[in-house]
Design a protein around this motif. Structure first.
Motif, PDB file in Angstrom:
ATOM      1  N   TYR A  61       0.719  -1.114   0.055  1.00  0.00           N
ATOM      2  CA  TYR A  61       0.007  -0.209  -0.061  1.00  0.00           C
ATOM      3  C   TYR A  61       0.921   1.447   0.023  1.00  0.00           C
ATOM      4  O   TYR A  61       0.517   2.179  -0.681  1.00  0.00           O
ATOM      5  N   GLU A  62       1.968   1.164   0.600  1.00  0.00           N
ATOM      6  CA  GLU A  62       2.713   2.626   0.693  1.00  0.00           C
ATOM      7  C   GLU A  62       3.845   2.669  -0.394  1.00  0.00           C
ATOM      8  O   GLU A  62       4.769   3.492  -0.475  1.00  0.00           O
ATOM      9  N   SER A  63       3.729   1.779  -1.416  1.00  0.00           N
ATOM     10  CA  SER A  63       4.473   1.782  -2.345  1.00  0.00           C
ATOM     11  C   SER A  63       4.241   3.258  -3.084  1.00  0.00           C
ATOM     12  O   SER A  63       3.096   3.618  -3.523  1.00  0.00           O
ATOM     13  N   GLY A  64       5.247   4.009  -3.215  1.00  0.00           N
ATOM     14  CA  GLY A  64       5.583   5.347  -3.870  1.00  0.00           C
ATOM     15  C   GLY A  64       5.330   6.448  -2.770  1.00  0.00           C
ATOM     16  O   GLY A  64       5.587   7.659  -2.961  1.00  0.00           O
ATOM     17  N   GLU A  65       5.176   6.038  -1.518  1.00  0.00           N
ATOM     18  CA  GLU A  65       5.258   6.964  -0.155  1.00  0.00           C
ATOM     19  C   GLU A  65       6.787   7.389  -0.141  1.00  0.00           C
ATOM     20  O   GLU A  65       7.555   6.495  -0.328  1.00  0.00           O
ATOM     21  N   THR A  66       6.895   8.571   0.395  1.00  0.00           N
ATOM     22  CA  THR A  66       8.377   9.186   0.143  1.00  0.00           C
ATOM     23  C   THR A  66       8.763   8.943   1.671  1.00  0.00           C
ATOM     24  O   THR A  66       8.279   9.090   2.614  1.00  0.00           O
ATOM     25  N   PHE A  67      10.030   8.421   1.907  1.00  0.00           N
ATOM     26  CA  PHE A  67      10.760   8.461   3.017  1.00  0.00           C
ATOM     27  C   PHE A  67      12.060   9.119   2.944  1.00  0.00           C
ATOM     28  O   PHE A  67      12.753   9.093   1.919  1.00  0.00           O
ATOM     29  N   ARG A  68      12.581   9.575   4.050  1.00  0.00           N
ATOM     30  CA  ARG A  68      13.912  10.337   4.011  1.00  0.00           C
ATOM     31  C   ARG A  68      14.942   9.544   4.833  1.00  0.00           C
ATOM     32  O   ARG A  68      14.598   9.065   6.120  1.00  0.00           O
ATOM     33  N   VAL A  69      15.925   9.005   4.348  1.00  0.00           N
ATOM     34  CA  VAL A  69      16.850   8.189   5.009  1.00  0.00           C
ATOM     35  C   VAL A  69      17.515   8.877   6.135  1.00  0.00           C
ATOM     36  O   VAL A  69      18.133  10.045   5.959  1.00  0.00           O
TER      37      VAL A  69
END
Length: 138
Positions: A61-69
């Protein structure tokens, strides 16, 4: 950010780039493309059947959600989630793509602002009065 600035930064189409786990750095913007799950199945329906491991590629579901390393300790990546909080991703099952810096920053902040509007008291403007400098008893 005003709309003119946003249009300038995203005017040129960009593409995600495959990123090796060794190349991930603090501050990178990434997205989960897919996850790989492994299941143990029996070849036949009898109890004595041979067991085998089957891999399946899933699009979460979170495919494409932006994460910051935030930090990297292979095979784990500690990330900041735009919707609030933190999440540790296991690179043995999560396949990440690095986002273009301008796109990643725009998407991360847009997702953060969108969720901040839903949480009472977490938006950009606060209802509380500025109490700095006030002393008790006045």
């Amino acid at each position: 950010m005003d709309t003119k600035t946003l249009k300038k930064k995203t005017a040129t189409p960009s593409a995600t780039r495959a990123v090796s786990p060794d190349d991930l750095r603090r501050g990178d913007y990434v997205a989960v493309m897919h996850t790989t799950e492994q299941f143990v199945v029996r070849n036949d329906k009898s109890w004595g059947g041979e067991l085998k491991v089957v891999s399946a590629k899933l699009f979460p579901y979170e495919s494409g959600e932006t994460f910051r390393v935030r930090a990297v300790c292979l095979p784990f990546v500690f990330t900041r989630v735009a919707s609030g909080g933190y999440r540790t991703l296991d690179l043995r099952s999560h396949h990440l793509r690095r986002l273009d810096k301008a796109f990643g920053k725009l998407a991360f902040h847009a997702q953060r602002d969108k969720t901040a509007d839903k949480k009472p008291g977490k938006g950009k403007k606060s209802c509380r009065k500025n109490r700095k400098g006030k002393k008790k008893g006045k």
